[in-house]
Design an enzyme around this catalytic site. Structure first.
Site, short mmCIF file in Angstrom:
data_model
loop_
_atom_site.label_atom_id
_atom_site.label_comp_id
_atom_site.label_asym_id
_atom_site.label_seq_id
_atom_site.Cartn_x
_atom_site.Cartn_y
_atom_site.Cartn_z
N THR A 177 26.03 51.25 9.00
CA THR A 177 26.54 50.21 9.87
C THR A 177 26.10 48.87 9.31
O THR A 177 24.93 48.70 8.97
CB THR A 177 26.09 50.43 11.34
OG1 THR A 177 26.47 49.29 12.10
CG2 THR A 177 24.60 50.68 11.48
N GLU A 320 24.97 53.96 16.09
CA GLU A 320 23.60 54.46 16.34
C GLU A 320 23.53 55.43 17.51
O GLU A 320 22.51 56.08 17.71
CB GLU A 320 22.66 53.27 16.62
CG GLU A 320 22.30 52.45 15.40
CD GLU A 320 23.28 51.29 15.13
OE1 GLU A 320 24.44 51.38 15.57
OE2 GLU A 320 22.86 50.31 14.49
N LYS A 429 32.93 40.66 15.94
CA LYS A 429 33.61 41.96 15.84
C LYS A 429 35.11 41.74 15.81
O LYS A 429 35.73 41.38 16.79
CB LYS A 429 33.22 42.86 17.00
CG LYS A 429 33.48 44.29 16.61
CD LYS A 429 32.56 45.26 17.28
CE LYS A 429 32.54 46.56 16.50
NZ LYS A 429 32.18 47.71 17.30
N TRP A 434 32.67 45.00 11.99
CA TRP A 434 31.70 43.90 11.94
C TRP A 434 31.95 42.88 10.85
O TRP A 434 32.21 43.22 9.71
CB TRP A 434 30.29 44.44 11.69
CG TRP A 434 29.72 45.27 12.78
CD1 TRP A 434 29.21 46.53 12.66
CD2 TRP A 434 29.55 44.91 14.15
NE1 TRP A 434 28.75 46.97 13.88
CE2 TRP A 434 28.95 46.00 14.81
CE3 TRP A 434 29.87 43.76 14.90
CZ2 TRP A 434 28.65 45.98 16.17
CZ3 TRP A 434 29.57 43.75 16.24
CH2 TRP A 434 28.97 44.85 16.86
P1 ADP Z 1 31.70 51.50 17.65
O1 ADP Z 1 32.62 50.38 17.34
O2 ADP Z 1 32.06 52.82 17.10
O3 ADP Z 1 31.42 51.61 19.13
P2 ADP Z 1 29.70 49.99 16.13
O4 ADP Z 1 28.35 50.45 15.78
O5 ADP Z 1 30.64 49.56 15.07
O6 ADP Z 1 30.30 51.22 16.93
O7 ADP Z 1 29.64 48.83 17.19
C1 ADP Z 1 28.86 48.94 18.35
C2 ADP Z 1 28.94 47.65 19.14
O8 ADP Z 1 30.29 47.35 19.49
C3 ADP Z 1 28.21 47.69 20.45
O9 ADP Z 1 26.82 47.47 20.30
C4 ADP Z 1 28.90 46.55 21.20
O10 ADP Z 1 28.42 45.28 20.79
C5 ADP Z 1 30.34 46.69 20.75
N1 ADP Z 1 31.10 47.53 21.68
C6 ADP Z 1 31.41 48.84 21.54
N2 ADP Z 1 32.14 49.27 22.57
C7 ADP Z 1 32.29 48.22 23.41
C8 ADP Z 1 32.93 48.03 24.67
N3 ADP Z 1 33.59 48.99 25.27
N4 ADP Z 1 32.86 46.80 25.23
C9 ADP Z 1 32.21 45.80 24.64
N5 ADP Z 1 31.58 45.90 23.44
C10 ADP Z 1 31.62 47.10 22.84
#
Ligand code: ADP
Length: 532
Positions: A177, A320, A429, A434
């Site tokens: 990540t 994570e 994001k 990211w």
């Molecule tokens: P993924 O995108 O698979 O959930 P990542 O590790 O790329 O995993 O990103 C995780 C982060 O994305 C979270 O810590 C949060 O900041 C943001 N995020 C994920 N799901 C949501 C959601 N439903 N609403 C708002 N932010 C989210």
């Protein structure tokens, strides 16, 4: 004293054996990048997986070795996953959209011994090859070229292979990540964590999967294991539909032609599908549920889908956390609620399934009440939550009590529903992936004429967030926004380039001299980018 039950470790090979034995005829469909479609089923995937395990052993691969995949979603990728973990290997899924430097770093850091890749990525691989220190074998997933193909390797085997056994806590997957700053960090999944995550994911209050479900994961297999769906669907015996291209028209046709009941992806992919539907036929076919996560699901998107009778399962999680942390469960009085009340619930990030615990804490680490108002750092813990990044010298990244700080800021409502309110980590994001604002800033300050730079994520209707780069010029510097973007072009990935560069007189700072990002995010909260 032990109990009277059998010692049967929870391993990925048990999942594929179950799927092949009990749901062997359930189809696995792939729509390839060249427009062709191929069909297999769980028995076929299991057969290919065993053959691929054999092929890997012949190449000298051993338990614990990292085997990388650089690929979109398709049936060969699925079979490779099960084949790699079945011979005791670790599937290292790589996001092909990363910048060259990051790709080289993570493959060398993971010490990948084999690299499987799609024909479409051959030019990228050709550019990296010289820098990859540990890769001994290259394998093409599709097409033809200078490398052996997945099909050639599996066709050469008889599939007579016993899965490699071991402890359920052995590793089976690795996903990097690229969060805030510094080098990307690897999250090492275990057989056990993936299996129990998969069992949880299919439950009625989660994705409600069954052997009659037809799942189209739009979320890429390199994005937190396609949110675990290839494991969850094997547990439930659901049909799976894969698309090697993410195109609104292709995906919509698959939904209609394959009778897709469930799908999952970041908000951006649904916008692409809506756009296609608006220009053609608005038809959701048999779609019952879409899982939206990775970024907050916008209200208008939830409303549109719910009006069409499609349930939106809004989920929050991270690489994570394997990734499910919270899921938008329907409360017991769901049927008595008005449409708007339902949408209000879905807009929040949902509740924890069994296994996961969450809490919010203040800056001093004190737990805050679940009153829907007290906002603090969101912590999470459970058997599929990370406690240490892969080969990370700083050791464990959780405290004695195992709480992992997510970098998200949230409130928890009295009924346990979590709602993200802000982000403490300094990242943008975009389209579910990211962009490190710090790396963007560090690159920008190297540009002649730039005194200071700050990158902030600004709302964008298509990508959710896009970078706005704020620049303080050096005295007397003659510099345009285009100059800055031109300078950045060979320093960051193309999709990281800021949508806009804005020159400002000064930037706000903390007492210790750091740029006050929270103040900037507030200031530019309603900023409208020209690209928006
Ligand atoms: P993924 O995108 O698979 O959930 P990542 O590790 O790329 O995993 O990103 C995780 C982060 O994305 C979270 O810590 C949060 O900041 C943001 N995020 C994920 N799901 C949501 C959601 N439903 N609403 C708002 N932010 C989210």
């Amino acid at each position: 004293m032990l109990g009277g039950m059998q010692d049967a470790p929870l391993r990925i090979s048990n999942i594929i054996d179950h799927a092949a034995r009990e749901h062997g005829a359930r189809e696995i469909v792939t729509r390839w990048a060249d427009g062709s479609t191929t069909r297999s089923n769980w028995a076929g995937i299991a057969g290919d997986a065993r053959k691929f395990s054999q092929a890997l052993e012949k190449l000298g691969m051993k338990k614990g070795d990292r085997i990388a995949t650089f690929a979109m979603n398709h049936g060969h990728h699925l079979a490779a996953w099960y084949g790699i973990s079945g011979m005791g290997g670790v599937v290292h899924t790589i996001n092909p959209r990363l910048f060259e430097e990051q790709l080289v770093y993570i493959m060398n850091h993971a010490e990948d011994r084999v690299l499987l890749f799609d024909k479409a990525f051959e030019p990228i691989i050709a550019g990296l090859k010289d820098q990859l220190k540990t890769v001994e074998h290259y394998i093409l997933f599709d097409g033809e070229g200078d490398y052996p193909t997945f099909r050639e390797l599996t066709d050469a085997e008889d599939g007579n292979f016993d899965w490699v056994e071991g402890d359920e806590r052995e590793p089976c997957g690795l996903c990097y990540t690229s969060g805030t700053t510094g080098n990307p960090k690897g999250v090492l999944y275990e057989h056990r964590s993936n299996v129990i995550h998969a069992i949880t994911e299919g439950q009625p209050d989660a994705m409600n999967l069954s052997q009659s479900s037809v799942m189209l994961p739009i979320v890429p297999m390199f994005h937190a294991n396609a949110w675990g769906l290839p494991f969850a669907c094997a547990v439930t015996g659901s049909k799976m539909v894969f698309s090697a291209v993410n195109d609104g028209e292709v995906l919509h046709n698959l939904v209609l032609d394959e009778g897709v009941t469930h799908s999952a992806g970041v908000p951006t992919v649904w916008l692409a599908m809506f756009q296609h539907m608006d220009a053609n036929t608005v038809d959701y076919g048999k779609l019952e549920m879409v899982v939206i996560g990775g970024s907050a699901a916008p209200r208008a998107m939830i409303e549109r889908l719910m009006k069409a009778g499609v349930y939106v399962l809004h989920a929050w999680g991270m690489t994570e956390t394997s990734p499910i942390g919270t899921i938008g469960m329907r409360p017991p009085n769901w049927d008595d609620l008005s449409f708007d009340q339902k949408v209000d619930i879905i807009c929040k990030q949902g509740r924890t399934p069994f296994g996961i615990e969450i809490r919010v804490v203040d800056d001093d680490g004190n737990e805050l009440p679940r009153d829907g108002e007290s906002s603090g750092s969101l912590h999470v813990r459970g058997p599929w939550v990370l406690d240490q990044y892969f080969q990370d010298e700083s050791g464990k990244c959780v405290g004695d009590d195992n709480w992992f700080d997510t970098g998200d800021v949230a409130v928890i409502h009295p009924d346990g529903t979590m709602q993200i309110t802000d982000r403490a980590k300094d990242v943008i994001k975009s389209g579910g992936e990211w962009i490190s604002s710090i790396e963007l800033e560090n690159a920008a300050v190297g540009c002649p004429g730039v005194a200071e730079a700050a990158a902030v994520g600004v709302y964008h209707p298509k990508w959710d967030e896009r970078p706005l780069l704020l620049i303080v010029k050096k005295d007397g510097a003659d510099l345009s926004g285009e100059d800055v973007v031109d300078y950045l072009k060979d320093k960051v990935a193309k999709w990281w380039l800021p949508d806009e560069v804005k020159f400002v007189g000064e930037l706000p700072h903390t007492a210790t001299g750091k740029i006050l990002k929270r103040a900037l995010r507030d200031e530019y909260k309603d900023y409208r980018l020209e690209t928006a």
